[in-house]
Design a protein around this motif. Structure first.
Motif, short mmCIF file in Angstrom:
data_model
loop_
_atom_site.label_atom_id
_atom_site.label_comp_id
_atom_site.label_asym_id
_atom_site.label_seq_id
_atom_site.Cartn_x
_atom_site.Cartn_y
_atom_site.Cartn_z
N GLY A 113 0.79 -1.23 0.00
CA GLY A 113 0.00 0.00 0.00
C GLY A 113 0.81 1.27 0.00
N ARG A 114 2.10 1.18 0.37
CA ARG A 114 2.88 2.41 0.30
C ARG A 114 4.36 2.14 0.05
N THR A 115 4.89 2.88 -0.90
CA THR A 115 6.33 2.85 -1.17
C THR A 115 6.86 4.21 -0.75
N THR A 116 7.81 4.23 0.16
CA THR A 116 8.31 5.50 0.68
C THR A 116 9.67 5.84 0.05
N ARG A 141 -3.43 -5.84 6.61
CA ARG A 141 -3.92 -4.50 6.95
C ARG A 141 -4.63 -3.84 5.77
N GLN A 142 -4.53 -4.49 4.63
CA GLN A 142 -5.00 -3.88 3.39
C GLN A 142 -6.41 -4.37 3.09
N LYS A 143 -7.39 -3.49 3.12
CA LYS A 143 -8.78 -3.90 2.87
C LYS A 143 -8.97 -4.16 1.37
N ASP A 144 -8.42 -3.25 0.57
CA ASP A 144 -8.71 -3.25 -0.86
C ASP A 144 -7.49 -3.74 -1.65
N ARG A 145 -7.58 -4.99 -2.15
CA ARG A 145 -6.43 -5.57 -2.84
C ARG A 145 -6.10 -4.83 -4.13
N ASP A 146 -7.13 -4.23 -4.78
CA ASP A 146 -6.87 -3.50 -6.03
C ASP A 146 -5.95 -2.31 -5.80
N PRO A 150 -1.47 -0.12 -8.42
CA PRO A 150 -0.60 1.01 -8.76
C PRO A 150 0.78 0.91 -8.12
N GLN A 151 0.83 0.39 -6.89
CA GLN A 151 2.13 0.23 -6.23
C GLN A 151 2.99 -0.78 -6.99
N MET A 152 2.36 -1.88 -7.42
CA MET A 152 3.11 -2.90 -8.16
C MET A 152 3.61 -2.34 -9.50
N GLU A 154 4.31 0.81 -10.16
CA GLU A 154 5.41 1.75 -9.90
C GLU A 154 6.70 0.97 -9.63
N LEU A 155 6.59 -0.09 -8.84
CA LEU A 155 7.78 -0.88 -8.50
C LEU A 155 8.40 -1.50 -9.74
N ALA A 156 7.53 -2.03 -10.60
CA ALA A 156 8.02 -2.69 -11.82
C ALA A 156 8.80 -1.71 -12.69
N ALA A 157 8.45 -0.43 -12.60
CA ALA A 157 9.16 0.58 -13.39
C ALA A 157 10.50 0.95 -12.77
N LEU A 158 10.66 0.68 -11.46
CA LEU A 158 11.89 1.08 -10.77
C LEU A 158 13.03 0.08 -10.93
#
Ligand SMILES: Nc1nc2c(ncn2[C@@H]2O[C@H](COP(=O)(O)OP(=O)(O)OP(=O)(O)O)[C@@H](O)[C@H]2O)c(=O)[nH]1
Ligand SMILES: [Mg+2]
Length: 309
Positions: A113-116, A141-146, A150-152, A154-158
């Motif tokens: 849910g968060r990339t810092t 802790r994550q209610k909404d799997r969808d 966006p986090q995934m 973003e990570l794939a681009a890094l």
């Protein structure tokens, strides 16, 4: 200290040979994302200490997972940190970067849910061409799997990660899927350790760590960071282990906080640490703990070496 490459003499319950994979996998990430919890849950026992506070882990600690087709030697590392400077922190960060160079694969732990910015600083440490699986931890802790998509993306681009696996270390969710992804990155080869070995750390080290864990769990924000633990004596008397540990603090005032009124807090630290030791060592423990003041130990190179950092 290089990672051992020895070959186990006897390996029961495993079928080394064609298709068997073995190697080292570093577990890295910023402080407090759940690296040590993940290691312990993969191994099935507590070999690495955990707490709600950042920077609990200060050493490289291995946890060995042996299955019918693989042996993964996970290497837990201190949370890579960019904020506070001390010689201790420099040593801890160095342990992380050195570990990355020594392993066959890496598990990068992030919070779902968060990339810092601190996470991005860790991603920049990854050597080009490293084989890295992301564990997006704490999905409980994550209610909404969808919301993870966006986090995934973003990570794939890094970084060209081999896989991104949402998991919950604490709830033991998707740990098999994570293990399978790590296994796929290891070379074929015979096991390095025996099938019943769970760590390369000895009981003396683990005893000191269990005392340190209780300090992290039972005390406020200041004292744990001013503290280190050394085991001065570790003796076997038949089935009994007699352990003498010393807690070193930076200042006299911290000694009083550690002891607590009437020594109550110290008693709680010692008794809870003893329970963990008895569980892992499988026998009775007599534990005696002392507190000593050693000002400036976290910036004293000679003391850091003596304390095993
Ligand atoms: N909700 C939830 N909490 C978790 C999970 N995994 C770990 N935690 C909690 O996160 C906190 C930090 O866990 P640790 O395993 O000590 O984290 P770490 O990354 O090893 O931390 P450092 O050693 O300080 O870098 C603890 O309070 C854990 O209980 C999870 O899957 N879900
Ligand atoms: Mg840790």
């Amino acid at each position: 200290m290089p990672l051992p490459r020895r070959v186990a003499r006897t390996v029961a319950d495993t079928r080394p040979g064609v298709g068997f994979r073995c190697g080292y996998a570093a577990i890295i990430g910023r402080p407090n994302v759940g690296k040590s919890t993940l290691l312990n849950r993969l191994v099935g026992q507590k070999v690495s200490i955990t707490s709600k506070k950042a920077q609990t882990t200060r050493h490289r600690v291995t946890g060995i997972v042996t299955t019918s087709d693989a042996q993964v030697v996970f290497v837990d590392t201190p949370g890579f940190q960019t904020k506070h400077r001390s010689r201790l922190n420099d040593r801890m960060n160095r342990a992380v970067t050195q570990c990355l160079a020594d392993v066959d694969a890496t598990v990068l732990v992030l919070e779902a849910g968060r990339t810092t910015d601190a996470d991005r600083a860790v991603i920049r440490l990854l050597p080009a061409g490293a084989r890295v699986v992301v564990a997006l931890n704490k999905i409980d802790r994550q209610k909404d799997r969808d919301a993870l998509l966006p986090q995934m993306a973003e990570l794939a681009a890094l970084y060209p990660f081999s896989a991104i696996v949402p998991v919950s270390a604490e709830k033991e969710r998707a740990l098999d899927a994570l293990l399978a992804e790590v296994r796929a990155l290891l070379p074929e080869g015979d096991p390095i350790f025996g099938a019943d070995e769970i760590t390369d750390r000895d009981e003396r080290f683990l005893a000191a760590e269990f005392v340190r864990e209780k300090i992290f769990r039972l005390l406020g924000e200041e004292v744990p960071y001013a503290t280190t633990v050394a085991v001065e004596r570790f003796e076997h008397e038949g089935a009994l282990r007699r352990i003498h540990a010393t807690i070193y603090v930076d200042r006299e005032s911290q000694r009083a906080i550690l002891l607590g009124a009437g020594g109550e807090r110290m008693k709680e630290i010692a008794s809870t640490a003893r329970v963990d030791m008895e569980r892992l060592f499988g026998g009775k423990v007599f534990l005696e703990v002392w507190v000593r003041v050693k000002g400036g130990w976290a910036d004293d190179e000679a003391l850091l070496t003596r304390f095993g950092y």
